[in-house]
Design an enzyme around this catalytic site. Structure first.
Site, PDB file in Angstrom:
ATOM      1  CD  GLU A 170      -2.703   1.367   0.124  1.00 34.73           C
ATOM      2  OE1 GLU A 170      -2.878  -0.003   0.038  1.00 34.73           O
ATOM      3  OE2 GLU A 170      -3.148   2.313  -0.290  1.00 34.73           O
ATOM      4  NE  ARG A 173       0.268  10.953  -1.159  1.00 33.08           N
ATOM      5  CZ  ARG A 173      -0.474  12.050  -1.459  1.00 33.08           C
ATOM      6  NH1 ARG A 173       0.343  13.363  -2.203  1.00 33.08           N
ATOM      7  NH2 ARG A 173      -1.704  12.077  -2.751  1.00 33.08           N
ATOM      8  CE  LYS A 227       5.189   0.868   2.347  1.00 32.12           C
ATOM      9  NZ  LYS A 227       3.792   1.850   2.002  1.00 32.12           N
ATOM     10  CG  PHE A 272       9.224  14.019  -1.009  1.00 35.07           C
ATOM     11  CD1 PHE A 272       7.114  14.074  -1.331  1.00 35.07           C
ATOM     12  CD2 PHE A 272       9.200  12.867  -0.666  1.00 35.07           C
ATOM     13  CE1 PHE A 272       6.668  13.257   0.061  1.00 35.07           C
ATOM     14  CE2 PHE A 272       7.755  12.339   0.996  1.00 35.07           C
ATOM     15  CZ  PHE A 272       6.717  12.886   0.868  1.00 35.07           C
ATOM     16  N   GLY A 276      13.912  21.023   5.833  1.00 31.22           N
ATOM     17  CA  GLY A 276      13.399  21.300   6.509  1.00 31.22           C
ATOM     18  C   GLY A 276      13.606  20.419   8.051  1.00 31.22           C
ATOM     19  CB  CYS A 283       5.448   5.132   6.626  1.00 33.83           C
ATOM     20  SG  CYS A 283       3.741   4.730   7.354  1.00 33.83           S
ATOM     21  NE  ARG A 353       2.072   6.226  14.007  1.00 35.22           N
ATOM     22  CZ  ARG A 353       1.345   5.763  13.328  1.00 35.22           C
ATOM     23  NH1 ARG A 353       1.777   3.959  13.361  1.00 35.22           N
ATOM     24  NH2 ARG A 353       1.160   5.074  11.850  1.00 35.22           N
TER      25      ARG A 353
END
Ligand code: UGA
Length: 455
Positions: A170, A173, A227, A272, A276, A283, A353
């Protein structure tokens, strides 16, 4: 058809497929967190009969009321529609999955404590609990992010039941999970060596109503690797630009302009490449660590050794924000008031997280700084982990009397703050833009001292 080792990218004209006439598929989704809850609701929206199973009774109760137990735009509406149509239900008992033809595994694979590896206990527990529901003609489909080799091990484990296994990673986002699930930019099937056609047919029936998108049908190992490779690449891209930010800081260059300039090259691309405070979440950080752990086990650790640097660059950005705050406050920084805008790991999410924003708040508080933190959606989650922090509901309350303002999650509400009005609230108009997302001339014109990342 033999599929092992073959990777074919084909355009699938979804609406014209044979199985448009196929009946709704009976589906179970095991694990109803960010991934599973969205997947279950999305599969119901495609017209399937779906049961979501989770061992957490509170989660199941909330989902059954049509309320997502976390913030995800559009999910409540999708849940409500599925429940109202009688297409979707949730249960704590695996027996509820007994009638399903396709069982999706969507349980978490968090980082193990004290190790870089992934905790696979939830995956194995789910498969074992599912065993009584498995029989020939049934398909188990892995969606969780797992170390390469897991699918083969699970296929062996369920082999005696006669059920088949496929791996179908999967790429959703958080914040865009509903859209990403219902309009994926690609679908990957990791199919078994024996039974590939059957497995593929069932998966095709499940996804028949999705808009057209590329489909890559391959073997288990490739599907699993796709993935972790995708997340590793994204993490590397972010750390690359953050490494450039470090260099830019040393020479007085502007990393945002640098990103714009290199991003115009379509081979590089601008997405992307936002420097920062770095990446976080459930993930990217744990996936690059688990990939290294698995590569070490496979004897190819050197191939992904660079991910250690990617991780280190990322974590240094958090330190940099803390350093900037301390430099700004001076040596007597203890007890001085700092407003932290943002706690979630990114906007449109309440997920804290491995959040860089929360980490910065916690580090500053630990150093004796008087931190007042806020976030539009993540305060409850942040408070559960770090009750020692002071939280306020709004940016205005956080800004009141602040000697430094630190923006660490680029929520639209913070990007859109009026710098003139904000200047009236603070004690000292200094802003550290940890996401390089503010209009610098406007903030400077309103009397602020502006400090960005790598600019
Ligand atoms: C990530 C991937 O983007 C998804 O494709 C994948 O399915 C998902 O992980 C997963 O494995 O489940 P997500 O964790 O929701 O999705 O978040 P991202 O949008 O990837 O952002 C990750 C972090 O990178 C955030 O903290 C974000 O602020 C940061 N980021 C992103 C940057 O610092 N700079 C950028 O330019 C982009």
């Amino acid at each position: 058809m033999t599929v092992r080792g073959i990777s074919d990218a084909v355009r699938v004209p979804a609406r014209a497929r044979l199985w448009d006439s196929v009946d709704a598929v009976r589906i179970s989704v095991i694990g109803c967190g960010y991934l599973g809850a969205v997947h279950a609701a999305a599969m119901a929206a495609l017209g399937h009969d779906v049961v979501g199973v989770d061992v957490d009774a509170a989660k199941v109760e909330s989902l059954s009321r049509g309320e997502a137990p976390f913030f995800e735009p559009g999910l409540d509406e999708l849940l409500a529609a599925g429940l109202a149509a009688g297409k979707l239900r949730f249960a704590t008992d695996f027996a509820a999955a007994a009638a399903a033809q396709v069982h999706f595994l969507a349980v978490g694979t968090p980082q193990l404590k004290g190790s870089r590896g992934a905790d696979m206990s939830f995956v194995y527990a789910a498969v074992d609990a599912l065993a009584p529901c498995l029989r020939p003609g049934v398909l188990v489909v892995g969606k969780s992010t797992v170390p390469v080799g897991t699918a083969a091990a699970l296929a062996e484990r369920i082999g005696p039941t006669g059920a088949l296994l496929a791996w179908n990673p999967e790429f959703l986002r958080e914040g865009f999970a509903v859209k990403d699930t219902l309009e994926p930019d690609r679908i990957v099937y990791g199919l078994p060596g024996v039974g590939a056609d059957q497995a593929r047919e069932l998966l095709d029936a499940v996804y028949a109503k999705l808009p057209e998108c590329p489909l890559i049908a391959t073997d288990y190992a490739t599907a699993e690797l796709v993935k972790v490779a995708a997340n590793s690449f994204l993490a590397t891209k972010i750390s690359f630009i953050n490494a450039m930010a470090e260099v830019a800081e040393a020479v007085g260059a502007d990393v945002t302009q640098l990103a714009d300039a290199i991003g115009h090259d379509p081979r590089i691309g601008r997405r992307f490449l936002n420097a920062g405070v770095g990446f976080g979440g459930g993930c990217l950080p744990k996936d690059i660590r688990a990939f290294q752990a698995r590569a070490d086990e496979l004897g190819v650790g050197r191939a992904v050794e660079f991910l250690d640097q990617v991780d280190a660059i990322n974590l240094r950005r958090r330190e940099r924000v803390v350093e900037l705050v301390l430099e700004t406050l001076g040596p007597e920084y203890q007890g001085h008031r700092v407003a932290v805008l943002g706690l979630a790991f990114k906007p449109e999410s309440d997920d804290v997280r491995d959040s860089p924003a929360l980490d910065v708040a916690v580090r500053l508080h630990g150093l004796g700084v008087d931190v007042v933190a806020t976030d539009p959606h993540a305060i409850d989650n942040a408070r559960r982990l770090h009750p020692q922090l002071a939280f306020v509901a709004t940016a205005e309350e956080a800004l009141a009397g602040a000697e430094v303002v630190v923006l660490v999650t680029e929520w639209a509400a913070y990007r859109g703050l009026d710098p003139a009005a904000a200047a009236k609230l603070v004690a000292v108009p200094v802003v550290i833009d940890g996401r390089n997302c503010l209009d610098v001339p406007a903030w400077r014109a309103a009397g602020w001292r502006y400090l960005g990342m790598g600019r």
